[in-house]
Write a protein that holds these residues in place. Structure first.
Motif, PDB file in Angstrom:
ATOM      1  N   ALA A  52       0.833  -1.201   0.000  1.00  0.00           N
ATOM      2  CA  ALA A  52       0.000   0.000   0.000  1.00  0.00           C
ATOM      3  C   ALA A  52       0.866   1.249   0.000  1.00  0.00           C
ATOM      4  O   ALA A  52       1.917   1.293   0.646  1.00  0.00           O
ATOM      5  CB  ALA A  52      -0.920   0.010   1.220  1.00  0.00           C
ATOM      6  N   ASP A  53       0.420   2.260  -0.752  1.00  0.00           N
ATOM      7  CA  ASP A  53       1.021   3.593  -0.685  1.00  0.00           C
ATOM      8  C   ASP A  53       0.154   4.440   0.243  1.00  0.00           C
ATOM      9  O   ASP A  53      -1.058   4.566   0.026  1.00  0.00           O
ATOM     10  CB  ASP A  53       1.072   4.243  -2.071  1.00  0.00           C
ATOM     11  N   VAL A  54       0.773   5.007   1.269  1.00  0.00           N
ATOM     12  CA  VAL A  54       0.063   5.816   2.263  1.00  0.00           C
ATOM     13  C   VAL A  54       0.563   7.256   2.167  1.00  0.00           C
ATOM     14  O   VAL A  54       1.769   7.500   2.204  1.00  0.00           O
ATOM     15  CB  VAL A  54       0.288   5.266   3.685  1.00  0.00           C
ATOM     16  N   SER A  55      -0.364   8.199   2.025  1.00  0.00           N
ATOM     17  CA  SER A  55      -0.008   9.612   1.896  1.00  0.00           C
ATOM     18  C   SER A  55      -0.829  10.440   2.868  1.00  0.00           C
ATOM     19  O   SER A  55      -1.991  10.136   3.149  1.00  0.00           O
ATOM     20  CB  SER A  55      -0.263  10.105   0.460  1.00  0.00           C
ATOM     21  N   LEU A  56      -0.201  11.502   3.378  1.00  0.00           N
ATOM     22  CA  LEU A  56      -0.865  12.417   4.306  1.00  0.00           C
ATOM     23  C   LEU A  56      -0.575  13.844   3.892  1.00  0.00           C
ATOM     24  O   LEU A  56       0.492  14.166   3.360  1.00  0.00           O
ATOM     25  CB  LEU A  56      -0.379  12.184   5.735  1.00  0.00           C
ATOM     26  N   ALA A  57      -1.530  14.737   4.149  1.00  0.00           N
ATOM     27  CA  ALA A  57      -1.367  16.158   3.880  1.00  0.00           C
ATOM     28  C   ALA A  57      -2.261  16.927   4.843  1.00  0.00           C
ATOM     29  O   ALA A  57      -3.113  16.353   5.529  1.00  0.00           O
ATOM     30  CB  ALA A  57      -1.722  16.494   2.430  1.00  0.00           C
ATOM     31  N   TRP A  58      -2.050  18.239   4.892  1.00  0.00           N
ATOM     32  CA  TRP A  58      -2.858  19.042   5.806  1.00  0.00           C
ATOM     33  C   TRP A  58      -3.075  20.445   5.238  1.00  0.00           C
ATOM     34  O   TRP A  58      -2.388  20.899   4.320  1.00  0.00           O
ATOM     35  CB  TRP A  58      -2.166  19.171   7.168  1.00  0.00           C
ATOM     36  N   ASN A  59      -4.058  21.123   5.769  1.00  0.00           N
ATOM     37  CA  ASN A  59      -4.211  22.569   5.639  1.00  0.00           C
ATOM     38  C   ASN A  59      -5.011  23.051   6.845  1.00  0.00           C
ATOM     39  O   ASN A  59      -5.252  22.274   7.778  1.00  0.00           O
ATOM     40  CB  ASN A  59      -4.863  22.971   4.300  1.00  0.00           C
ATOM     41  N   GLU A  60      -5.368  24.327   6.838  1.00  0.00           N
ATOM     42  CA  GLU A  60      -6.053  24.879   8.008  1.00  0.00           C
ATOM     43  C   GLU A  60      -7.392  24.203   8.288  1.00  0.00           C
ATOM     44  O   GLU A  60      -7.888  24.240   9.419  1.00  0.00           O
ATOM     45  CB  GLU A  60      -6.270  26.383   7.827  1.00  0.00           C
ATOM     46  N   LEU A  61      -7.964  23.564   7.265  1.00  0.00           N
ATOM     47  CA  LEU A  61      -9.271  22.929   7.435  1.00  0.00           C
ATOM     48  C   LEU A  61      -9.185  21.563   8.108  1.00  0.00           C
ATOM     49  O   LEU A  61     -10.164  21.090   8.687  1.00  0.00           O
ATOM     50  CB  LEU A  61      -9.955  22.785   6.076  1.00  0.00           C
ATOM     51  N   TRP A 211       4.097   5.469  18.793  1.00  0.00           N
ATOM     52  CA  TRP A 211       3.758   6.163  17.555  1.00  0.00           C
ATOM     53  C   TRP A 211       4.918   7.032  17.080  1.00  0.00           C
ATOM     54  O   TRP A 211       5.860   7.324  17.828  1.00  0.00           O
ATOM     55  CB  TRP A 211       2.509   7.021  17.752  1.00  0.00           C
ATOM     56  N   SER A 212       4.857   7.455  15.838  1.00  0.00           N
ATOM     57  CA  SER A 212       5.877   8.341  15.263  1.00  0.00           C
ATOM     58  C   SER A 212       5.364   9.788  15.272  1.00  0.00           C
ATOM     59  O   SER A 212       4.284  10.078  15.777  1.00  0.00           O
ATOM     60  CB  SER A 212       6.208   7.892  13.838  1.00  0.00           C
ATOM     61  N   VAL A 213       6.162  10.665  14.713  1.00  0.00           N
ATOM     62  CA  VAL A 213       5.851  12.094  14.689  1.00  0.00           C
ATOM     63  C   VAL A 213       5.454  12.512  13.280  1.00  0.00           C
ATOM     64  O   VAL A 213       6.109  12.128  12.303  1.00  0.00           O
ATOM     65  CB  VAL A 213       7.059  12.933  15.145  1.00  0.00           C
ATOM     66  N   LEU A 214       4.405  13.280  13.182  1.00  0.00           N
ATOM     67  CA  LEU A 214       3.984  13.891  11.922  1.00  0.00           C
ATOM     68  C   LEU A 214       4.140  15.393  12.075  1.00  0.00           C
ATOM     69  O   LEU A 214       3.481  16.018  12.909  1.00  0.00           O
ATOM     70  CB  LEU A 214       2.524  13.532  11.630  1.00  0.00           C
ATOM     71  N   GLU A 215       5.053  15.976  11.315  1.00  0.00           N
ATOM     72  CA  GLU A 215       5.359  17.403  11.445  1.00  0.00           C
ATOM     73  C   GLU A 215       4.686  18.175  10.304  1.00  0.00           C
ATOM     74  O   GLU A 215       4.972  17.943   9.129  1.00  0.00           O
ATOM     75  CB  GLU A 215       6.864  17.622  11.410  1.00  0.00           C
ATOM     76  N   LEU A 216       3.801  19.073  10.676  1.00  0.00           N
ATOM     77  CA  LEU A 216       3.071  19.856   9.683  1.00  0.00           C
ATOM     78  C   LEU A 216       3.981  20.940   9.124  1.00  0.00           C
ATOM     79  O   LEU A 216       4.417  21.836   9.837  1.00  0.00           O
ATOM     80  CB  LEU A 216       1.837  20.492  10.335  1.00  0.00           C
ATOM     81  N   VAL A 217       4.287  20.841   7.820  1.00  0.00           N
ATOM     82  CA  VAL A 217       5.213  21.782   7.195  1.00  0.00           C
ATOM     83  C   VAL A 217       4.536  22.432   6.001  1.00  0.00           C
ATOM     84  O   VAL A 217       3.639  21.877   5.382  1.00  0.00           O
ATOM     85  CB  VAL A 217       6.518  21.071   6.737  1.00  0.00           C
ATOM     86  N   ARG A 218       4.967  23.609   5.656  1.00  0.00           N
ATOM     87  CA  ARG A 218       4.485  24.310   4.480  1.00  0.00           C
ATOM     88  C   ARG A 218       5.483  24.181   3.349  1.00  0.00           C
ATOM     89  O   ARG A 218       6.667  24.162   3.585  1.00  0.00           O
ATOM     90  CB  ARG A 218       4.253  25.799   4.786  1.00  0.00           C
TER      91      ARG A 218
END
Length: 218
Positions: A52-61, A211-218
């Motif tokens: 499986a390919d797993v992808s994550l992303a974020w924004n203000e929403l 668990w690991s760390v997910l760092e929200l970056v721009r």
């Protein structure tokens, strides 16, 4: 074979890319995240192969998750009443990255996304938020109708996409807390189990310190 998995010997801070225009309501895809959003779980270090390919992303929403499973010959199987025994993906998120505790807090969330197993005939996609076993406090349970998710069958598997809006993630505040705790597990009766790091020999499903760390970056 080593008694301790190689991936247990270090912790990774994974960058989570900022994608402004998600979710989208245009076309069949909810997210369609680019390659730069893919999370590498370094499976080769423990002589494992990913399906499986797993992808994550974020924004203000909120936070977005996309999983594509490949290599299947059979249709996925599921039952929303037993999500951890179904084909699909589970995502754990700690909005405050408090990985010093072995037990969950009100900021720790567990989400199941199943390509099938919902509806009266167990043949529809399903999104379930569940409490974390042994947690000191439970995160508020969301209304599934608040969450946008889609599934798509492919020739050799399926794609699941989910966008978790900020109100569903208790404590989500990118301005104050850019580091999240996170873990994932992709399960498939045909292909096996793919985890972010350690496997079932460690109780990652209830212990945020693994668990690991997910760092929200721009």
């Amino acid at each position: 074979m080593s008694l301790v998995p190689n991936r247990f010997l270090f912790r990774v801070a994974y960058p989570c890319r900022y994608i402004k225009r998600i979710p989208t309501e245009e076309g069949a895809r909810l997210l369609d995240l680019p390659e730069e959003c893919r999370i590498d779980n370094f499976a080769a270090m423990d002589d494992r192969r990913n399906f499986a390919d797993v992808s994550l992303a974020w924004n203000e929403l909120g936070l977005a998750l996309q999983v594509e499973v490949r290599g299947k010959e059979r249709l996925p199987e599921g039952n929303a009443a037993r999500p951890r025994a179904s084909d699909g993906v589970t995502l754990w998120i700690d909005t405050r990255d408090a990985r010093t505790s072995h037990r969950g807090s009100r900021h720790c969330h567990q989400f199941h996304i199943l390509p099938t197993g919902g509806g009266p005939d167990n043949d529809e996609p399903a999104f379930i938020q569940a409490k974390i076993n042994r947690a000191l406090q439970d995160a508020p349970l969301c209304n599934p109708s608040e969450v946008s998710f889609r599934t798509q069958r492919t020739k050799t598997g399926y794609i699941v996409e989910v966008f978790l809006p900020a109100p569903v993630l208790h404590g989500f505040d990118p301005e104050q807390s850019r580091r999240l705790g996170f873990y994932y597990s992709v399960r498939d009766a045909e292909l096996g189990e793919q985890d972010l790091s350690v496997g079932g020999e460690f109780p990652y499903w209830e212990d945020p310190s693994l668990w690991s760390v997910l760092e929200l970056v721009r």
